[in-house]
Enzyme design. Structure first.
Site, PDB file in Angstrom:
ATOM      1  N   SER B 146       0.883   2.974  -7.567  1.00 53.67           N
ATOM      2  CA  SER B 146       0.247   1.755  -8.179  1.00 53.67           C
ATOM      3  C   SER B 146       1.323   0.909  -8.310  1.00 53.67           C
ATOM      4  O   SER B 146       2.195   0.326  -7.893  1.00 53.67           O
ATOM      5  CB  SER B 146      -0.634   2.319  -9.227  1.00 53.67           C
ATOM      6  OG  SER B 146      -1.635   1.429  -9.633  1.00 53.67           O
ATOM      7  N   ASP B 222     -10.399   3.959  -3.467  1.00 54.50           N
ATOM      8  CA  ASP B 222      -9.514   3.542  -4.445  1.00 54.50           C
ATOM      9  C   ASP B 222     -10.317   2.567  -5.179  1.00 54.50           C
ATOM     10  O   ASP B 222     -10.639   1.379  -4.695  1.00 54.50           O
ATOM     11  CB  ASP B 222      -8.159   2.866  -4.162  1.00 54.50           C
ATOM     12  CG  ASP B 222      -7.134   2.656  -5.266  1.00 54.50           C
ATOM     13  OD1 ASP B 222      -7.762   2.237  -6.260  1.00 54.50           O
ATOM     14  OD2 ASP B 222      -6.091   3.288  -5.049  1.00 54.50           O
ATOM     15  N   HIS B 254      -7.891   6.422  -6.658  1.00 58.39           N
ATOM     16  CA  HIS B 254      -6.290   6.286  -7.163  1.00 58.39           C
ATOM     17  C   HIS B 254      -5.891   7.364  -8.035  1.00 58.39           C
ATOM     18  O   HIS B 254      -4.695   6.915  -8.616  1.00 58.39           O
ATOM     19  CB  HIS B 254      -6.695   4.692  -8.154  1.00 58.39           C
ATOM     20  CG  HIS B 254      -5.605   3.945  -8.392  1.00 58.39           C
ATOM     21  ND1 HIS B 254      -4.902   3.233  -7.335  1.00 58.39           N
ATOM     22  CD2 HIS B 254      -4.774   3.830  -9.558  1.00 58.39           C
ATOM     23  CE1 HIS B 254      -3.872   2.685  -7.757  1.00 58.39           C
ATOM     24  NE2 HIS B 254      -3.652   2.767  -9.293  1.00 58.39           N
TER      25      HIS B 254
END
Lengths: 277, 277
Positions: B146, B222, B254
């Site tokens: 991320s 995600d 995610h």
């Protein structure tokens, strides 16, 4: 049963679910990992019982079990370690009350109304699992860590024929003689120590043993090893001539870094038993 | 440097350390996994940069990287994601300030005095690592998740020759055009958007690329995919003719359940590069 979350994980699904438990008279949360093979039909299952202070979440996130469960096509169940909630009795210490159910049915107040973890793990939750998941309840094995290792061993020996194999990571081996045990068994079961014997893995091992393979790992640098008393279980296994592998792992402590290191071995050990007809 | 903890893990050591950072003008904590091979001499290293809200601890405990690092004889470094402490500026939102350093050197107040994460990750921490651990600093690779995927990609492309390979899990690919980026780059670097280009993986990819292999995984489910903008990086990679594998993984979100699922691939990918002379 309510779904709290479901995440794709190693090709399968890691879910977290809650339900209102009759045994524990409160809402309970548990986690289930289903490998992709569960889409095609019921898969064998490995129960993982956690230790003091843990919820369903610790092992689900930190034990690294899903990778090996996916490899072997096995489901994992991560129950909570006790009833929970504001209406549930608790203690100021971490090792009694919420987070510390010790996998027994409490007969003493104030614990009796909620702390029925033996029934919850062996009856209520299996029935819920069988109803809601693609899991073959004829192929179950069980493992656990610390207090959960105690739970896995005592439940496996207490229910002959239920589980094909049992293993434990740093289990509490002798709760009737150690400070991790005497306090809790007194609180939950009372002062009549004859009622404690059905919840002591070493006493049960010496008396009845387990009809299947046993695997035990404990770290030689476990900071709680004097409370775990692996020597009590080792001598019982030897006296019983129990089929077992007992390992002391050099340098390892009580943490999930220890558990995750040997998880591959434990899942493979259970897979051998679960896939043998 | 102080040792906060060291646990035996997969035959090696998972340690947590703290030190007083000059770059960030505060105490910083980081984690290092050393495989057993480090006892015999310096080992190659994979940096793992974490995402928003994370400390050194999240990936260390949940990414399941140590098993594969041990298999390949590679060290892992898990830095924190920002300066920390009561004397360090913060924001009421999770995506700015502490836990959200975005791997840049802030030029704007109130962030400038502490938020020098680019220097911390690329200069100060490598020097500390080289001095204190049996790690071969000529064999480094970098990955992240991320915001940390953004950090890994921008740092790898920003320092040509430093890292042999770069990968990312669900990286923030286009911070100059997405809500995960514009707000933070404005806060840390100011409103002159020309200063942002050196911190946008897609812009850097199109302009200079990376002299080595690239691996990117993003889950199709995600929940933040509209903020990540994987399409921006994909088109830049294609235009650049960059050596790269870009995968969209069906059903994954995610979470660390996604990261841990593909960690084996990422560590093996970096091991290939780290062990090639």
């Amino acid at each position: 049963m309510k779904t709290a979350s479901e995440n794709t994980c190693f090709g399968g699904t890691q879910g977290v679910y809650s339900h209102t438990s009759k045994s524990c008279a409160c809402d309970m949360t548990f986690a289930v990992f289903l490998p992709v093979e569960a889409k095609d039909g019921p898969v064998p299952v490995l129960w993982y019982l956690s230790g003091l202070t843990c919820t369903h979440e610790n092992a689900m996130s930190k034990a690294g079990a899903q990778v090996w469960a996916a490899e072997h096509g096995i489901a994992l169940i991560f129950p909570d370690t006790s009833p929970r909630g504001e209406s549930v009795s608790d203690d100021e210490n971490y090792d009694l009350g919420q987070g510390a159910g010790f996998y027994v049915n409490a007969t003493q107040d104030p614990w009796k109304p909620n702390f029925q973890m033996w029934d919850y793990i062996t009856e209520e939750l299996p029935a819920l699992i069988a109803e809601n998941f693609s899991i073959d309840m004829d192929r179950q094995s069980i493992t656990g860590h610390s207090m959960g290792g105690h739970g896995a061993l005592t439940i496996a020996m207490g229910l002959p024929g239920r589980y094909r194999s049992v293993s434990a990571f740093a289990p509490i081996c002798s709760p009737t003689t150690a400070d991790w045990g005497r306090k809790q068994l007194t609180a939950y079961l009372g002062t009549d120590e004859t009622t404690w014997a059905a919840h002591d893995a070493s006493l049960m091992m010496e008396k009845t043993g387990f009809d299947g393979p046993v695997l035990i790992d404990t770290g030689t640098s476990d900071q709680f090893i004097d409370l775990l008393k692996p020597e009590a279980l080792s001598v019982a296994i030897a006296k019983r001539r129990q089929e077992a592998t007992v390992r002391l792992q050099p340098g390892y402590d009580h943490s999930y870094f220890f558990v995750s290191t040997f998880m591959e071995d434990h899942v493979a050990f259970h897979a051998d038993a679960l896939y043998t007809d």
